[in-house]
Design a protein around this motif. Structure first.
Motif, mmCIF file in Angstrom:
data_model
loop_
_atom_site.group_PDB
_atom_site.id
_atom_site.type_symbol
_atom_site.label_atom_id
_atom_site.label_comp_id
_atom_site.label_asym_id
_atom_site.label_seq_id
_atom_site.Cartn_x
_atom_site.Cartn_y
_atom_site.Cartn_z
ATOM 1 N N GLU A 3 0.836 -1.193 0.000
ATOM 2 C CA GLU A 3 0.000 0.000 0.000
ATOM 3 C C GLU A 3 0.872 1.244 0.000
ATOM 4 N N GLN A 4 0.264 2.372 -0.363
ATOM 5 C CA GLN A 4 0.988 3.645 -0.466
ATOM 6 C C GLN A 4 1.680 4.003 0.846
ATOM 7 N N ASP A 5 1.014 3.819 1.980
ATOM 8 C CA ASP A 5 1.620 4.145 3.274
ATOM 9 C C ASP A 5 2.852 3.286 3.541
ATOM 10 N N GLU A 6 2.801 2.012 3.171
ATOM 11 C CA GLU A 6 3.948 1.125 3.353
ATOM 12 C C GLU A 6 5.112 1.565 2.473
ATOM 13 N N MET A 7 4.806 1.939 1.223
ATOM 14 C CA MET A 7 5.866 2.388 0.309
ATOM 15 C C MET A 7 6.501 3.670 0.824
ATOM 16 N N ALA A 10 8.743 2.874 3.803
ATOM 17 C CA ALA A 10 10.010 2.281 3.372
ATOM 18 C C ALA A 10 10.934 3.352 2.795
ATOM 19 N N LEU A 11 10.362 4.276 2.041
ATOM 20 C CA LEU A 11 11.162 5.373 1.490
ATOM 21 C C LEU A 11 11.727 6.235 2.614
ATOM 22 N N ALA A 12 10.896 6.579 3.581
ATOM 23 C CA ALA A 12 11.342 7.424 4.696
ATOM 24 C C ALA A 12 12.454 6.748 5.486
ATOM 25 N N ALA A 13 12.317 5.453 5.728
ATOM 26 C CA ALA A 13 13.354 4.723 6.462
ATOM 27 C C ALA A 13 14.650 4.678 5.657
ATOM 28 N N ALA A 14 14.542 4.450 4.357
ATOM 29 C CA ALA A 14 15.732 4.404 3.504
ATOM 30 C C ALA A 14 16.408 5.770 3.437
ATOM 31 N N LEU A 15 15.614 6.829 3.358
ATOM 32 C CA LEU A 15 16.196 8.173 3.325
ATOM 33 C C LEU A 15 16.899 8.492 4.633
ATOM 34 N N ALA A 16 16.312 8.110 5.758
ATOM 35 C CA ALA A 16 16.951 8.345 7.050
ATOM 36 C C ALA A 16 18.298 7.643 7.125
ATOM 37 N N LYS A 17 18.364 6.395 6.652
ATOM 38 C CA LYS A 17 19.633 5.667 6.649
ATOM 39 C C LYS A 17 20.638 6.328 5.706
ATOM 40 N N GLY A 84 8.956 1.357 -4.726
ATOM 41 C CA GLY A 84 7.882 2.088 -5.382
ATOM 42 C C GLY A 84 7.503 3.415 -4.761
ATOM 43 N N GLY A 85 7.993 3.721 -3.574
ATOM 44 C CA GLY A 85 7.684 5.010 -2.955
ATOM 45 C C GLY A 85 8.339 6.147 -3.719
ATOM 46 N N ARG A 86 7.732 7.322 -3.615
ATOM 47 C CA ARG A 86 8.249 8.478 -4.348
ATOM 48 C C ARG A 86 7.906 9.765 -3.615
#
Length: 131
Positions: A3-7, A10-17, A84-86
């Protein structure tokens, strides 16, 4: 399919890292600015290529990519995640009555600032008190 919230999560977590892995970005360009009152000041900044060189590997290592496109008179900056997040942001290009080189300079300037805003980095000295 996530779902969009999950994507987005995941994007937010990847950006933080990725942000925690960004190296210091050298501010190796200096400009002198003339003020309206006749004075001047200088400040240092990192050019676009230095910023991109510093952030590309940490972004890629975390499944992220950055792209910047021109679309109908706007610069579009997008941060894309492998799942897929953007995130995206748009800024209007300034009207240019001069030559194509001045438009190119404006695009580079906007790319640099848009990239810094998207990634949460500061690649120049704060000159606000001098403006």
């Amino acid at each position: 399919m996530p779902e969009q919230d999950e994507m987005f999560g995941a994007l937010a977590a990847a950006l933080a890292k990725a942000q925690s892995s960004f190296p210091p970005i050298p501010r190796d360009k200096e400009v002198r600015v003339q003020t309206k009152t006749g004075g001047s000041y200088t400040f240092k900044y990192a050019p676009l290529d230095s910023i991109l060189n510093a952030v590309r590997a940490p972004l890629a290592d975390n499944g992220l990519a950055i792209t910047q496109l021109l679309d109908d008179g706007e610069l579009v900056t997008m941060l894309l995640h492998a799942e897929g997040g953007r995130l995206s942001g748009r800024v209007a290009l300034p009207p240019t009555t001069e030559n194509v080189q001045s438009l190119g300079s404006a695009i580079t300037y906007l790319r640099r600032y848009s990239l810094q805003a998207m990634l949460g980095i500061a690649a120049e000295e704060d000159a606000d008190g001098n403006a």
